[in-house]
Write an enzyme that holds these catalytic residues in place. Structure first.
Site, short mmCIF file in Angstrom:
data_model
loop_
_atom_site.label_atom_id
_atom_site.label_comp_id
_atom_site.label_asym_id
_atom_site.label_seq_id
_atom_site.Cartn_x
_atom_site.Cartn_y
_atom_site.Cartn_z
N ARG A 1 -18.96 31.49 -17.62
CA ARG A 1 -19.75 30.43 -16.96
C ARG A 1 -18.81 29.47 -16.22
NH1 ARG A 1 -25.04 28.83 -20.56
NH2 ARG A 1 -25.82 30.95 -20.73
N ASP B 1 -31.35 29.96 -27.25
CA ASP B 1 -31.33 30.13 -25.80
C ASP B 1 -32.36 29.22 -25.14
OD1 ASP B 1 -30.47 31.21 -23.40
OD2 ASP B 1 -31.89 32.88 -23.46
N ASN C 1 -20.42 34.30 -22.22
CA ASN C 1 -20.63 32.91 -21.76
C ASN C 1 -19.33 32.29 -21.24
OD1 ASN C 1 -22.98 32.10 -24.43
ND2 ASN C 1 -23.42 32.79 -22.34
#
Ligand code: IPE
Ligand code: IPE
Ligand code: MG
Length: 238
Positions: free
Chosen positions: A72, A21, A69
């Site tokens: 996104r 991350d 994710n």
């Protein structure tokens, strides 16, 4: 083996899992696009894998893309997919040709078709290797994994045991992680290996992933090595 003084006599974890991350924040700080952070992150990931294998780690799992994710912006996701298309084969080929089995963990059907194909081919080509493995968690979510496993068990109509349930997870045949490292300053698991992490040692680094060096990995391993893993028992029982 390039073992420095720091690592003399240190217990090496069999399986390290990494939550990579901080790519975006690393790039932002340098006034660069997020995609530049992901590119740098991918290079670092390969470097860390090489270092880990050099030290005797057998399994490395990297959290590359979570199911969440996928929400996104399309532009960022397209950039990630292109990064994969342009680099995956060469980068992982180099690591895997040394006898490392590659597995993709997650609902890969959510990925573009050409990427699924490359992953499946790489899995097939390296299936002959035993003992060392790289697992790429992509379109991976632990809750999704558990629900998927429960449905598989229901379909079979059999009660599960801890062992048989583990065989229904994406990580089938992979030992549980001994050490989970998260970079990027956040102290959470973000839906990563929730079942398998039951007794993992957790290590959090404030460094953004692109700046997490081989030396930082060494330090995490030294830290791990100093811990007492009791698995519920007392010190006297160990
Ligand atoms: C991790 O870095 C990589 C992926 C999730 C694909 P981030 O992209 O989450 O970076 P930050 O957290 O925004 O800095
Ligand atoms: C976790 O990072 C997922 C990966 C590293 C692939 P995120 O950046 O998605 O985590 P949150 O959203 O901050 O929890
Ligand atoms: Mg993040």
């Amino acid at each position: 083996m390039r073992k420095n003084k720091l690592l003399q006599g240190v217990k090496i974890p069999r399986h390290i899992a990494i939550i990579m991350d901080g790519n975006g924040r690393w790039a932002k700080k340098r006034m660069m696009p997020r995609s530049a952070g992901h590119k740098k992150g991918m290079e670092r990931m390969i470097g860390l894998m090489e270092r880990a294998f050099e030290l005797g780690v057998q399994y490395i799992t990297v959290y590359a893309l979570s199911t969440e994710n996928l929400k996104r912006p399309k532009e960022e996701l397209d950039g990630l997919f292109d990064l994969f298309r342009n680099n995956f084969r060469e980068a992982f080929g180099k690591v895997c040709e040394k006898g490392v089995r590659l597995r993709a963990l997650g609902d890969v059907s959510l990925l573009p078709e050409d990427i699924v194909q490359v992953l499946r081919e790489s899995e097939k080509e390296t299936a002959k290797y035993e003992g060392r493995g790289i697992n790429i968690a992509v379109c991976y979510g632990a809750r999704d994994e558990i629900v998927h496993a429960v449905n598989a068990a229901v379909e079979k109509g059999e009660k599960v045991t801890e062992e048989s349930f583990a065989q229904l997870l994406y990580t089938k045949d992979v030992p549980d992680p001994d050490l989970i490292i998260r970079t990027g300053k956040e102290v959470r698991l973000s839906n990563f290996l929730l079942y398998q992490a039951a007794y993992a040692e957790l290590y959090f680094s404030d460094k953004m992933f692109p700046e997490f060096s081989d030396k930082d990995l060494d330090k995490a391993i030294v830290n791990y090595s100093k811990r007492t893993r009791r698995f519920g028992k007392t010190d006297e029982q160990l």
